[in-house]
Every structure is written in structure tokens, then in C-alpha cells.
Design a protein around this motif. Structure first.
Motif, short mmCIF file in Angstrom:
data_model
loop_
_atom_site.label_atom_id
_atom_site.label_comp_id
_atom_site.label_asym_id
_atom_site.label_seq_id
_atom_site.Cartn_x
_atom_site.Cartn_y
_atom_site.Cartn_z
N ASP A 1 6.67 7.21 10.88
CA ASP A 1 8.15 6.61 11.51
C ASP A 1 7.76 5.13 11.65
N TRP A 2 6.73 4.33 10.93
CA TRP A 2 6.45 3.09 11.25
C TRP A 2 7.62 2.32 10.89
N VAL A 3 7.58 0.94 11.58
CA VAL A 3 8.89 0.03 11.06
C VAL A 3 8.42 -1.23 10.92
N ALA A 4 9.16 -2.24 10.24
CA ALA A 4 9.01 -3.47 9.86
C ALA A 4 8.71 -4.32 11.16
N GLY A 5 7.58 -5.08 11.16
CA GLY A 5 7.50 -6.16 12.47
C GLY A 5 6.31 -5.60 13.07
N GLU A 6 5.65 -4.18 12.91
CA GLU A 6 4.52 -3.62 13.37
C GLU A 6 3.48 -4.01 12.77
N GLU A 7 2.13 -4.07 13.59
CA GLU A 7 0.86 -4.42 13.00
C GLU A 7 0.36 -3.08 12.60
N ILE A 8 -0.49 -3.20 11.52
CA ILE A 8 -1.32 -1.92 11.13
C ILE A 8 -2.82 -2.46 10.98
N GLY A 9 -3.61 -1.50 10.94
CA GLY A 9 -5.22 -1.82 10.52
C GLY A 9 -5.47 -0.98 9.44
N ILE A 10 -6.23 -1.56 8.64
CA ILE A 10 -6.50 -0.98 7.29
C ILE A 10 -8.00 -1.04 7.37
N ILE B 1 1.07 -1.07 -0.17
CA ILE B 1 0.05 -0.12 0.16
C ILE B 1 0.87 1.10 -0.09
N LYS B 2 0.55 2.40 -0.71
CA LYS B 2 1.20 3.56 -0.64
C LYS B 2 0.37 4.59 0.21
N LEU B 3 1.17 5.14 1.03
CA LEU B 3 0.57 6.00 2.13
C LEU B 3 0.89 7.61 1.35
N THR B 4 0.00 8.54 2.11
CA THR B 4 0.14 9.96 1.79
C THR B 4 0.76 10.75 2.93
N GLY B 5 2.17 10.86 2.89
CA GLY B 5 2.81 11.33 4.05
C GLY B 5 3.78 10.60 4.62
N PRO B 6 4.81 11.38 5.62
CA PRO B 6 5.69 10.44 6.09
C PRO B 6 5.02 9.75 7.38
N LYS C 1 5.98 -5.90 6.38
CA LYS C 1 6.96 -6.50 6.16
C LYS C 1 8.39 -5.98 5.77
N ALA C 2 7.76 -4.65 5.18
CA ALA C 2 9.06 -3.88 4.85
C ALA C 2 8.19 -2.44 4.46
N ILE C 3 9.15 -1.34 4.51
CA ILE C 3 8.64 0.00 4.21
C ILE C 3 9.83 0.81 3.39
N ASP C 4 9.40 1.14 2.26
CA ASP C 4 10.19 2.04 1.41
C ASP C 4 10.08 3.47 1.46
N LYS C 5 10.88 4.09 2.19
CA LYS C 5 10.81 5.53 2.44
C LYS C 5 11.68 6.35 1.41
N THR C 6 12.17 5.93 0.49
CA THR C 6 12.75 6.54 -0.65
C THR C 6 12.21 7.78 -0.96
N ASN C 7 10.90 8.04 -1.19
CA ASN C 7 10.03 9.22 -1.07
C ASN C 7 9.32 9.35 -0.01
N ASP D 1 7.06 11.50 1.03
CA ASP D 1 6.01 11.68 1.02
C ASP D 1 5.13 10.68 0.73
N ILE D 2 5.51 9.64 -0.02
CA ILE D 2 4.68 8.69 -0.32
C ILE D 2 5.26 7.18 0.07
N PRO D 3 5.30 6.75 1.26
CA PRO D 3 6.14 5.85 1.64
C PRO D 3 5.15 4.46 1.03
N VAL D 4 5.98 3.42 0.79
CA VAL D 4 5.31 2.28 0.23
C VAL D 4 5.64 0.88 1.17
N VAL D 5 4.38 0.54 1.78
CA VAL D 5 4.45 -0.52 2.86
C VAL D 5 4.15 -1.81 2.14
#
Length: 83
Positions: free
Chosen positions: A32-41, A25-30, A57-63, A65-69
Motif C-alpha cells: 500500500d506504498w505511495v509516491a513520495g515515501e522513502e524505502i530502504g533496499i 524494482i519489481k516487488l513480490t506481492g501487493p 517516484k511512482a508505483i504501478d499496481k496494474t498487476n 501481485d508484482i508492483p513496479v516501483v
């Protein structure tokens, strides 16, 4: 009452709609979440039971403003996003 490290933000909005079977999933905005944490959608349709819980499982913060989880399992339902 929730326990653990306080995260900022505690919730955000998806940048684009995710379809059943999606493992990212792609998010809107930065975040500070990290791999291993649970999220609710949250459910976005008429059936409130379509909310889903996944582990990051992983989070790409290359951009930042649009992190990819990357999720630990594919989504079962469509999650609509519109800004």
C-alpha cells in the motif's frame, strides 16, 4: 522509533534482481506504498554498506501481485532476488 502512516507490508521481497543503474524494482506481492515515501533496499552481497535509500517516484499496481516501483534515482549496487 518510526513515525508516520503504518504501511502493510512494512517490507517485502523483490521479484527480480536489480542491477546498478536500475530506476525501477519489481516487488513480490501487493503493497500500500505511495509516491513520495522513502524505502530502504537491503544489501544482498557481502558488503552490508550496499544498502540504499530511495524515494518512490511512482508505483504501478496494474498487476497488484508484482508492483513496479519507480525510484527517484538509479541504484548504485546490484540487489539479488531469488524466490
Amino acid at each position: 522509533d518510526m513515525h508516520g502512516i503504518k504501511r502493510e507490508p512494512t517490507w517485502t521481497v523483490m521479484n527480480e534482481t536489480s542491477l546498478p543503474g536500475a530506476t525501477q524494482i519489481k516487488l513480490t506481492g501487493p503493497v500500500d506504498w505511495v509516491a513520495g515515501e522513502e524505502i530502504g533496499i537491503a544489501a544482498t552481497g557481502f558488503n552490508g554498506r550496499e544498502g540504499e535509500k530511495r524515494t518512490i517516484k511512482a508505483i504501478d499496481k496494474t498487476n497488484p501481485d508484482i508492483p513496479v516501483v519507480t525510484l527517484d534515482a538509479a541504484l548504485d549496487f546490484k540487489h539479488f532476488a531469488m524466490i
